[in-house]
Write an enzyme that holds these catalytic residues in place. Structure first.
Site, PDB file in Angstrom:
ATOM      1  N   TYR A 130       0.798  -1.232   0.000  1.00  0.00           N
ATOM      2  CA  TYR A 130       0.000   0.000   0.000  1.00  0.00           C
ATOM      3  C   TYR A 130       0.829   1.280   0.000  1.00  0.00           C
ATOM      4  O   TYR A 130       0.542   2.219   0.731  1.00  0.00           O
ATOM      5  CB  TYR A 130      -0.982   0.030   1.179  1.00  0.00           C
ATOM      6  CG  TYR A 130      -1.652  -1.285   1.501  1.00  0.00           C
ATOM      7  CD1 TYR A 130      -2.049  -2.161   0.489  1.00  0.00           C
ATOM      8  CD2 TYR A 130      -1.904  -1.658   2.819  1.00  0.00           C
ATOM      9  CE1 TYR A 130      -2.672  -3.374   0.785  1.00  0.00           C
ATOM     10  CE2 TYR A 130      -2.532  -2.859   3.122  1.00  0.00           C
ATOM     11  CZ  TYR A 130      -2.898  -3.720   2.108  1.00  0.00           C
ATOM     12  OH  TYR A 130      -3.505  -4.911   2.406  1.00  0.00           O
ATOM     13  N   HIS A 131       1.837   1.346  -0.864  1.00  0.00           N
ATOM     14  CA  HIS A 131       2.664   2.545  -0.982  1.00  0.00           C
ATOM     15  C   HIS A 131       2.738   3.019  -2.431  1.00  0.00           C
ATOM     16  O   HIS A 131       3.823   3.210  -2.975  1.00  0.00           O
ATOM     17  CB  HIS A 131       4.085   2.280  -0.467  1.00  0.00           C
ATOM     18  CG  HIS A 131       4.165   1.922   0.972  1.00  0.00           C
ATOM     19  ND1 HIS A 131       5.221   1.210   1.519  1.00  0.00           N
ATOM     20  CD2 HIS A 131       3.323   2.173   2.010  1.00  0.00           C
ATOM     21  CE1 HIS A 131       5.021   1.039   2.824  1.00  0.00           C
ATOM     22  NE2 HIS A 131       3.878   1.621   3.137  1.00  0.00           N
ATOM     23  N   PRO A 132       1.611   3.282  -3.099  1.00  0.00           N
ATOM     24  CA  PRO A 132       1.668   3.709  -4.500  1.00  0.00           C
ATOM     25  C   PRO A 132       2.166   5.146  -4.638  1.00  0.00           C
ATOM     26  O   PRO A 132       1.810   6.019  -3.857  1.00  0.00           O
ATOM     27  CB  PRO A 132       0.212   3.578  -4.952  1.00  0.00           C
ATOM     28  CG  PRO A 132      -0.591   3.830  -3.702  1.00  0.00           C
ATOM     29  CD  PRO A 132       0.219   3.205  -2.595  1.00  0.00           C
TER      30      PRO A 132
END
Length: 581
Positions: free
Chosen positions: A498-500
């Site tokens: 969850y680090h776009p």
């Protein structure tokens, strides 16, 4: 183009501001509050979601009920099917509401490596080297270890964002750190200090055992007992439940923002600038919905092309990770059992009394930065040790497994690149997200190395003496010799952490969306300030860097309008109130 859509009716001119910031996430809260420190200007901060005053936000273990589920505070997106993951889509939670993803994340405070930012500068992003951005990290931070002092060269002691040591670290978190040392990795007491490599306990964005999201840091004025947006600075208006439909652009200049609120379409006018801070998925979506982006793609959705920018939505990068689980019969770990529920009930009472214990845990208490091979100059894998079994695909339900622990291993600087596209011209529809995970073979090689490193740590005495058995990873052969089995495991179980970032990349080449001043190319009065501007993904969690970007963006904007730099003003957070429109 003026559009009406789902349940919207009538169009009115609602208000006029000097600045309009779209998105009250990690960067948006910072840039809006800093701009509002100049009382001669007015600032509107627009957020599509609700207020953040909710126990699932402020109680740390509340993230278990928000991060994996769609709801008022989570967009809960899914990607397109990923061929590199055997056709599986990837789940992509994104924060919705004041604080954005800082309201649902794991609260781990990491900045990344010095080299990450120096690489940005090397790519032409002047002013974004590590020495340039470190003052903004320090300015935003109130580190518990240095509270009230700014003498430490790495940390701030009086900024709005509280960063703390865990109040009551779990015994298994200490076990993990000991096991990592037994496996040959050095101890590191500060991942954000002079050296990143090693194993240790994470610092977290908490204060007195409660989550300290970006809204608490920059909007609420530090008042936990009265979290309402009132009684503060009258020049900062925070509008919740306000869906931005498009940026209004006339004569190649951003003039305002069209929103729908309570079923009414309204136009907010911006005298000076519009700042988009909607994150790696929604910032490019808003640009494209406004007529800025790849011309052919925009036309295919019936959108008039105002500025052809082929880089909008491209360059999507994310941390792909794989999880190794171990089932252990201990109520020190989270899990499903009658004994576990009794333990959690007592921990809830403990938390109510003094904000400590398991309820104050962020689950991901310990970790490490390691190298997949010794020849590397800096770590390329991050480990995140979690005090619960995590749901890899094909694993039995956690309710059937009881208690245990897990460890993420993820690629810090992936080579795979994807993109974000429109599904429709309406911002209320989810965008099409395709990270193209494992399209670069090197990423698979790094994850295979990560699995081996995690299993090596799990095998050390500090963890092994607690017993238990691994799930799904016990057939890799002696010394993890079955390479094919490990590679198949990664493709079957890897997913996003969850680090776009990267979809409105900063730079100077033809694919750059914004310049080093964060100005959108070809459009006056329009900037992007959030993780989407990162040209390359930093080596660590992205919340602290997003806040840094918001801090720096405010200075860039103020300098452009010949105002006193924020560095010369009182740097306490601006308060806010809700504008009635």
């Amino acid at each position: 183009m003026t559009r009406r859509g789902k349940n919207a009716h009538s169009t009115t001119i609602a208000a006029e501001y000097d600045y309009i910031v779209v998105g009250a996430g990690s960067a948006g809260c910072a840039v809006a509050a800093r701009l509002a420190e100049d009382l001669s200007v007015t600032v509107a901060l627009l957020e599509v979601g609700p207020h953040d005053h909710h126990m699932t936000v402020w109680m740390p273990i509340g993230l278990a009920g928000t991060v994996r589920k769609p709801g008022p505070r989570n967009f809960a997106y899914h990607t397109e099917s990923q061929s590199g993951l055997h056709g599986r889509p990837s789940f992509q939670p994104r924060g919705r509401g004041l604080g954005g993803s800082s309201s649902i994340n794991g609260m781990v405070y990491i900045r990344g490596h010095r080299n990450d930012y120096d690489e940005w500068a090397r790519l032409g992003c002047t002013g974004w080297g590590f020495d340039d951005v470190l003052p903004y990290f320090r300015r935003s931070e109130c580190n518990q270890r240095h509270a009230g002092s700014n003498e430490n060269p790495w940390h701030g002691g009086d900024g709005p964002l509280h960063v703390s040591d865990l109040r009551t670290p779990n015994p298994f978190s200490h076990r993990f750190v000991q096991a990592a040392q037994q496996a040959g990795f050095p101890l590191n007491a500060d991942f954000n200090g002079e050296e990143q490599e090693g194993a240790g306990l994470y610092q977290v964005t908490q204060y007195n055992g409660e989550r300290w999201n970006a809204a608490r840091a920059y909007l609420h004025g530090g008042n936990a007992k009265d979290p309402g947006l009132n009684g503060g600075r009258p020049n900062l208006h925070v509008l919740t439940d306000a869906q931005a439909l498009r940026v209004v652009i006339e004569d190649k200049r951003a003039r305002g923002v069209s929103i729908v609120r309570a079923g009414v379409v309204q136009t907010l006018q911006a005298r000076r600038e519009v700042v988009i801070s909607c994150g790696a998925f929604n910032s490019p979506q808003l640009l494209m919905a406004s007529g800025v982006g790849p011309a052919e793609h925009l036309r295919s959705h019936g959108i008039d092309v105002i500025q052809h920018l082929p880089g909008v939505g491209e360059n999507l990068q994310d941390h792909l990770d794989v999880i190794v689980n171990k089932q252990v019969k201990s109520t020190d770990l989270f899990g499903y059992s009658s004994r576990g529920f009794l333990r959690l009930a007592s921990e809830m009472w403990r938390y109510r009394r003094n904000r400590s214990g398991m309820v104050a845990s962020n689950f991901a208490e310990a970790g490490a930065f390691v190298k997949s091979r010794p020849s590397l100059a800096i770590p390329d894998i991050q480990l995140v040790f979690v005090l619960a079994l995590l749901g890899n695909s094909n694993m039995a339900k956690r309710s059937e497994l009881g208690h245990g622990y897990s460890c993420h291993a993820y690629v810090l600087r992936p080579e795979s690149r994807g993109h974000v596209r429109l599904r429709s011209a309406d911002m209320r529809d989810a965008p099409s997200i395709d990270p193209r995970f494992l399209s670069a073979e090197a990423d698979l090689d790094t994850l295979v190395a990560g699995v081996r490193i995690v299993r090596r740590i799990f095998a050390q005495q500090a963890l092994a003496e607690a017993g238990g058995k691994e799930l799904l990873t016990d057939d890799f052969g002696p010394d993890d010799s079955n390479e094919d089995a490990i590679r198949a495991f990664v493709r079957s179980h890897a997913d996003s952490v969850y680090h776009p970032v990267g979809t409105c990349q900063m730079g100077i080449d033809e694919m750059a969306v914004v310049d080093p001043q964060l100005r959108v190319r070809g459009i006056e009065g329009l900037r992007v300030a959030d993780a989407s501007i990162m040209p390359t993904l930093i080596g660590g969690n992205t919340n602290a860097p997003a806040i840094m970007i918001g801090e720096k963006a405010a200075d860039l904007i103020r300098a452009a309008h010949r105002q006193t730099p924020a560095s010369e003003l009182n740097l306490r957070p601006a308060y806010a109130h809700d504008a009635q429109t």
